[in-house]
Every structure is written in structure tokens, then in C-alpha cells.
Write a protein that holds these residues in place. Structure first.
Motif, PDB file in Angstrom:
ATOM      1  N   UNK A 192       0.608  -1.526   0.167  1.00 46.18           N
ATOM      2  CA  UNK A 192       0.060   0.381  -0.275  1.00 46.18           C
ATOM      3  C   UNK A 192       0.710   1.782  -0.140  1.00 46.18           C
ATOM      4  N   UNK A 193       1.955   1.544   0.422  1.00 49.91           N
ATOM      5  CA  UNK A 193       2.488   2.403   1.265  1.00 49.91           C
ATOM      6  C   UNK A 193       3.313   2.713  -0.515  1.00 49.91           C
ATOM      7  N   UNK A 194       3.585   2.139  -1.682  1.00 50.89           N
ATOM      8  CA  UNK A 194       4.085   2.016  -2.942  1.00 50.89           C
ATOM      9  C   UNK A 194       2.530   2.606  -3.256  1.00 50.89           C
ATOM     10  N   UNK A 195       1.841   2.945  -3.422  1.00 49.67           N
ATOM     11  CA  UNK A 195       0.521   3.606  -4.563  1.00 49.67           C
ATOM     12  C   UNK A 195       1.791   4.774  -5.557  1.00 49.67           C
ATOM     13  N   UNK A 196       2.423   5.009  -4.732  1.00 52.26           N
ATOM     14  CA  UNK A 196       2.998   6.036  -5.668  1.00 52.26           C
ATOM     15  C   UNK A 196       3.857   5.722  -6.727  1.00 52.26           C
ATOM     16  N   UNK A 197       4.351   4.758  -6.740  1.00 53.17           N
ATOM     17  CA  UNK A 197       5.624   3.778  -7.259  1.00 53.17           C
ATOM     18  C   UNK A 197       4.406   3.272  -8.369  1.00 53.17           C
ATOM     19  N   UNK A 198       3.294   2.437  -7.987  1.00 55.15           N
ATOM     20  CA  UNK A 198       2.260   2.006  -8.518  1.00 55.15           C
ATOM     21  C   UNK A 198       1.965   2.641  -9.937  1.00 55.15           C
ATOM     22  N   UNK A 199       1.371   3.671  -9.333  1.00 51.71           N
ATOM     23  CA  UNK A 199       1.221   5.014 -10.514  1.00 51.71           C
ATOM     24  C   UNK A 199       2.304   5.503 -11.190  1.00 51.71           C
ATOM     25  N   UNK A 200       3.768   5.788 -10.793  1.00 51.49           N
ATOM     26  CA  UNK A 200       4.629   6.279 -12.140  1.00 51.49           C
ATOM     27  C   UNK A 200       4.714   4.790 -13.066  1.00 51.49           C
ATOM     28  N   UNK A 201       5.094   3.439 -12.476  1.00 48.28           N
ATOM     29  CA  UNK A 201       5.157   2.643 -13.690  1.00 48.28           C
ATOM     30  C   UNK A 201       4.086   2.392 -14.719  1.00 48.28           C
ATOM     31  N   UNK A 202       2.829   2.589 -13.818  1.00 44.94           N
ATOM     32  CA  UNK A 202       1.560   2.775 -14.669  1.00 44.94           C
ATOM     33  C   UNK A 202       1.472   3.553 -15.593  1.00 44.94           C
ATOM     34  N   UNK A 203       1.737   5.050 -15.589  1.00 49.99           N
ATOM     35  CA  UNK A 203       2.356   6.486 -16.527  1.00 49.99           C
ATOM     36  C   UNK A 203       3.089   5.936 -17.463  1.00 49.99           C
ATOM     37  N   UNK A 204       4.151   5.363 -17.118  1.00 51.72           N
ATOM     38  CA  UNK A 204       5.146   5.408 -17.773  1.00 51.72           C
ATOM     39  C   UNK A 204       5.281   4.223 -18.741  1.00 51.72           C
ATOM     40  N   UNK A 205       4.522   3.463 -18.580  1.00 46.09           N
ATOM     41  CA  UNK A 205       3.575   2.246 -19.752  1.00 46.09           C
ATOM     42  C   UNK A 205       4.917   0.649 -19.628  1.00 46.09           C
ATOM     43  N   UNK A 206       5.665   1.191 -18.299  1.00 48.60           N
ATOM     44  CA  UNK A 206       6.174   0.174 -17.884  1.00 48.60           C
ATOM     45  C   UNK A 206       6.270  -1.282 -17.498  1.00 48.60           C
ATOM     46  N   UNK A 207       4.802  -1.353 -17.338  1.00 44.13           N
ATOM     47  CA  UNK A 207       4.390  -2.477 -16.844  1.00 44.13           C
ATOM     48  C   UNK A 207       3.040  -2.940 -17.845  1.00 44.13           C
ATOM     49  N   UNK A 208       2.863  -4.581 -18.531  1.00 40.83           N
ATOM     50  CA  UNK A 208       1.719  -4.970 -18.725  1.00 40.83           C
ATOM     51  C   UNK A 208       0.296  -5.106 -18.156  1.00 40.83           C
ATOM     52  N   UNK A 209      -0.751  -5.601 -18.403  1.00 43.96           N
ATOM     53  CA  UNK A 209      -0.885  -6.506 -17.937  1.00 43.96           C
ATOM     54  C   UNK A 209      -1.858  -4.956 -16.319  1.00 43.96           C
TER      55      UNK A 209
END
Length: 321
Positions: A297-314
Motif C-alpha cells: 500500500x505504501x508504494x502506491x506512488x511507485x505503482x502510478x509512476x510505473x503505470x504512467x511510464x508504461x513500464x508494465x503489462x497486465x
């Protein structure tokens, strides 16, 4: 309880983890201990203030967990039930209050993290392929960001309905994922409209599912056959500028819609129909959910960064525990 709180719109650093009082279920609501919360572009729009909300607020419009208490008047759910939801805010937390009319019983055979990953995007893919444009066997369908959480679901469901799917992706790794989900042809974004025309014998596709927005909009229109439909369901690359309706005429009497899930689950009956189909496909093995990242939960900001940067799939999940 611990929760992510947004006090001022901004970047990922606007997502602050805090200790706040435990919520209390009121009439017609459930108090749910959250097992997992889905991370969606909608959460980014809320964080940025693109879709203004009263502040401070806890983001997160999708989750799943265990009911720990029910409010007055609730008859369909009890403590200990496994539930999921899409729509009510507050998922980036350890506990959430969910209106009973928007809660969904998670069936046996569907794990809670899978339910959290599938509810919002699964029902979105359902309405896009069953209602916004009813995909029929033999249709040519173009799906942008085909290796993303939404793209993988749209591809699988369109294939269940018998379509020929053309997907767009940015990398070889994403191409492999899109093909594994059933895409018949996978293109890069550069020059995709011309490639779509060539792939369809010059006709174009019946429907384009576009969650990218500004970067793909013109090409999406150019990929449609006469009287085709562009379902612009997101804007990951930015908002589309104002459109002259005459453009739709000149390109063959095209249809353009900007749908949202809330209007397609406006009744309890419609909500249950879409969720029942999605959970049923998962339980039977016909629909596979790709959870690519789980974050504390504390890494919500990192999750947003990864999603915005399109570093993820799925799909991306936050895990409160």
C-alpha cells in the motif's frame, strides 16, 4: 487504519500514506477488509485533478476483500462474505465502506486478488464488446495497448465472440503477450492505420477500442470502415482535442463515443449480468487475468509512476496487508 490520502492534486508524491480513523458502515453499506485494490488510469486522473473530487480523499475505485460488518438494512451480505466492487472510492486502504447495491459476491473458484484485478476492467471490457459495439463473429477489431490490463481482457473477450483481433503494442515483449491472449495480428503504433487498412484488404475495421487517446485518435479514425465505431474509453496519452463532427462525415459516416462504466452498470441487473459473465469466464478458465505487479500500500506512488511510464503489462494491484 492505514490509507492513501490525496490532499492536493499533483504527481505520484500526492499519494500520502496516513493513519486515519476506521470507517463505520452506515445503512445499506458493508465494511470490507481489503485483500487487494486495483490500480487504474482513472485513479491517476483523480490524483491529478483531471476529474475533480472533494479533498482530502482516498483513491481507488476497485477492490476485493472480506466483509467484517454490515450496516442496517443489508440483507444480501453477511460478515465473512467475499466481495468485490468497482465504482465506490476508497480502495487504497486497509478498510473500505462499500454500498451493498454495488457489491458483488465473489464465487468459488475466483481468488480475491483475481477478483480485484478483474472487476472494473473486466466489466469495462464486457460493456465495450457487448453493448457499446456488439462484437459479432467475423468482425475485424482494433485494440490499442493490447498488452495492457484492459487490452488483454478486450482481446480475450473479442476472441470469445469470434472476432479477428488486430492489436497495437510498443515492444516485442508486449507483442508476445498480446499474441498469447489471442491477437491475430500485432502492430507497432507507427503507421498503424495504413497497416490496418492493408490487413483488412483496404476495408478498415468495424470498431476501434482506444484507451490511449491523443496519440492514436487520428489513426483510429483512419482505421475504420464506413459506419465504423470508435470507442474512446480512455486517454492514457492525453485528452483528445475538440473534434469537428464533419470529420466523421468525411470519413464515411463514422460513430464516435466516449463511454464510461457507470452508465453501463446503472441498474443492479446490468451490474450482475456483466460481473456474472466475467467471473464465470474466469472460473471456467476461458478468461485469464494477468497480474504483472503487486505493490505494498505504501508504494502506491511507485505503482502510478510505473503505470504512467508504461513500464508494465497486465494489471497492477495494491496489497494492504
Amino acid at each position: 487504519m492505514r490509507a492513501i490520502v490525496v490532499s492536493t492534486p499533483g504527481g505520484p508524491k500526492a499519494l500520502e500514506i496516513r493513519e486515519i480513523p476506521d470507517p463505520v458502515p452506515g445503512p445499506g453499506t458493508l465494511l470490507v477488509k481489503i485483500a487487494a485494490a486495483g490500480v487504474n488510469f482513472l485513479d491517476i486522473y483523480h490524483r491529478e485533478g483531471r476529474y475533480p473530487l472533494s479533498r482530502p480523499f482516498t483513491p481507488g475505485s476497485e477492490g476485493a476483500g472480506i466483509v467484517v460488518a454490515v450496516g442496517e438494512g443489508v440483507e444480501d451480505f453477511s460478515a465473512g462474505d467475499r466481495v468485490a466492487w468497482a465504482g465506490p472510492m476508497g480502495g487504497y486502504a486497509e478498510l473500505a465502506v462499500v454500498p451493498a447495491v454495488q457489491a458483488l459476491a465473489v464465487p468459488d473458484g475466483v481468488e480475491l486478488d483475481i477478483a480485484a484485478a478483474a472487476t472494473l476492467q473486466g466489466m469495462t471490457a464486457h460493456y465495450l464488446t457487448h453493448s457499446t459495439y456488439k462484437v459479432e463473429a467475423g468482425d475485424d477489431v482494433l485494440i490499442h495497448a493490447a498488452a495492457g490490463g484492459m487490452g488483454l481482457l478486450l482481446t480475450q473477450i473479442a476472441k470469445l465472440r469470434g472476432a479477428r483481433v488486430i492489436g497495437t503494442v510498443s515492444t516485442e515483449e508486449k507483442e508476445r503477450l498480446a499474441r498469447a491472449a489471442g491477437a491475430d495480428e500485432v502492430l507497432r503504433y507507427d503507421g498503424f492505420a495504413e497497416a490496418v487498412r492493408e490487413s483488412t484488404g483496404g476495408d478498415g475495421v468495424q470498431v476501434v477500442y482506444d484507451g490511449v487517446g491523443a496519440a492514436t485518435f487520428e489513426g483510429s479514425l483512419a482505421s475504420l470502415r464506413p459506419r465504423g465505431l470508435l470507442a474512446l474509453y480512455g486517454a492514457a496519452s492525453g485528452a483528445v482535442p475538440p473534434v469537428d463532427p464533419m470529420v466523421l462525415t468525411s470519413r464515411g459516416s463514422l460513430f464516435l463515443t466516449r463511454p464510461t462504466l457507470a452508465n453501463y452498470i446503472a441498474t443492479r441487473e446490468e451490474l450482475l449480468w456483466r460481473a456474472s459473465d466475467v467471473f464465470g469466464w474466469i472460473a471456467s478458465g476461458r478468461l485469464h487475468i494477468n497480474i504483472s505487479h503487486r505493490y505494498p500500500l505504501a508504494d502506491a506512488g511507485r505503482a502510478h509512476e510505473d503505470l504512467e511510464a508504461r513500464r508494465t503489462t497486465g494489471k497492477l494491484l495494491l496489497i494492504p496487508g
